[in-house]
Design an enzyme around this catalytic site. Sequence first.
Site, short mmCIF file in Angstrom:
data_model
loop_
_atom_site.label_atom_id
_atom_site.label_comp_id
_atom_site.label_asym_id
_atom_site.label_seq_id
_atom_site.Cartn_x
_atom_site.Cartn_y
_atom_site.Cartn_z
N VAL A 129 33.26 41.66 40.42
CA VAL A 129 34.68 41.81 40.68
C VAL A 129 34.89 42.20 42.14
O VAL A 129 34.29 43.16 42.64
CB VAL A 129 35.30 42.86 39.75
CG1 VAL A 129 36.76 43.14 40.13
CG2 VAL A 129 35.22 42.40 38.30
N LYS A 130 35.74 41.46 42.79
CA LYS A 130 35.99 41.66 44.22
C LYS A 130 37.27 42.48 44.38
O LYS A 130 38.35 42.07 43.96
CB LYS A 130 36.11 40.30 44.90
CG LYS A 130 35.77 40.27 46.37
CD LYS A 130 35.75 38.81 46.83
CE LYS A 130 35.37 38.69 48.29
NZ LYS A 130 35.45 37.26 48.73
N LEU A 131 37.12 43.66 45.00
CA LEU A 131 38.24 44.58 45.20
C LEU A 131 38.48 44.80 46.69
O LEU A 131 37.52 44.85 47.48
CB LEU A 131 37.94 45.93 44.55
CG LEU A 131 37.74 45.96 43.03
CD1 LEU A 131 37.26 47.33 42.60
CD2 LEU A 131 39.03 45.59 42.31
#
Length: 216
Positions: free
Chosen positions: A82-84
């Site tokens: 997951v890219k935050l």
Amino acid sequence: MQFFLDTANIEEIKKYASWGVVDGITTNPSLIAKEGVSLEKRIKEIAEVVDGPISAEVMAVDFKDMVEEGRRNASWHKNVYVKLPMTPDGLRACKILTKEGININVTLVFSLPQAVMAAKAGATLVSPFVGRLDDVSQDGMQLIEDIRIAFDNYAYKTKILAASIRHPLHVVQAMKIGADIATMPAKVFDQLVKHPLTDKGIEIFLADFEKVKNLQ
């Protein structure tokens, strides 16, 4: 060093994966928009081609929605990271999702303090954007070196993903510094494998073979 391909184009992914050198894929909303498909559909398609980390960025900007969207993205495939974004809410979401066993790629990192904060929040990967720093007359590769030193000093397990790679020299410099991963567009993959002396050598060998192939 691991090589990631920075694209959401499935044909590009199939092409370079066939070389046996693609360790993972990074995507972002701009790359997905170019493809005209949903993020979920494309991530699942990519997972059928590349058996490695696949970054899927959240679109939310507040903590609660980031957590919910991150959980959903992670449910699509075991290889999803997951890219935050590197924001206070992004760090909060990183801490929560990491505790749930979800791999996190903190993106849009432009300083050493940001990288260290992401590592402290539990990020699996941190993505400093070297090319964008170069664009504003800062030294992107110096940031990679600074992060490498700091992470080694304090034994952070977070991996350094050199992003916004613009040319082969960025990759070479990242290798020398000790970045764990370089993610790059298809153009740079092509440039890495090419060398004029290789082409010239093949040309000479083929010409010489023509002279002798029919000899007994």
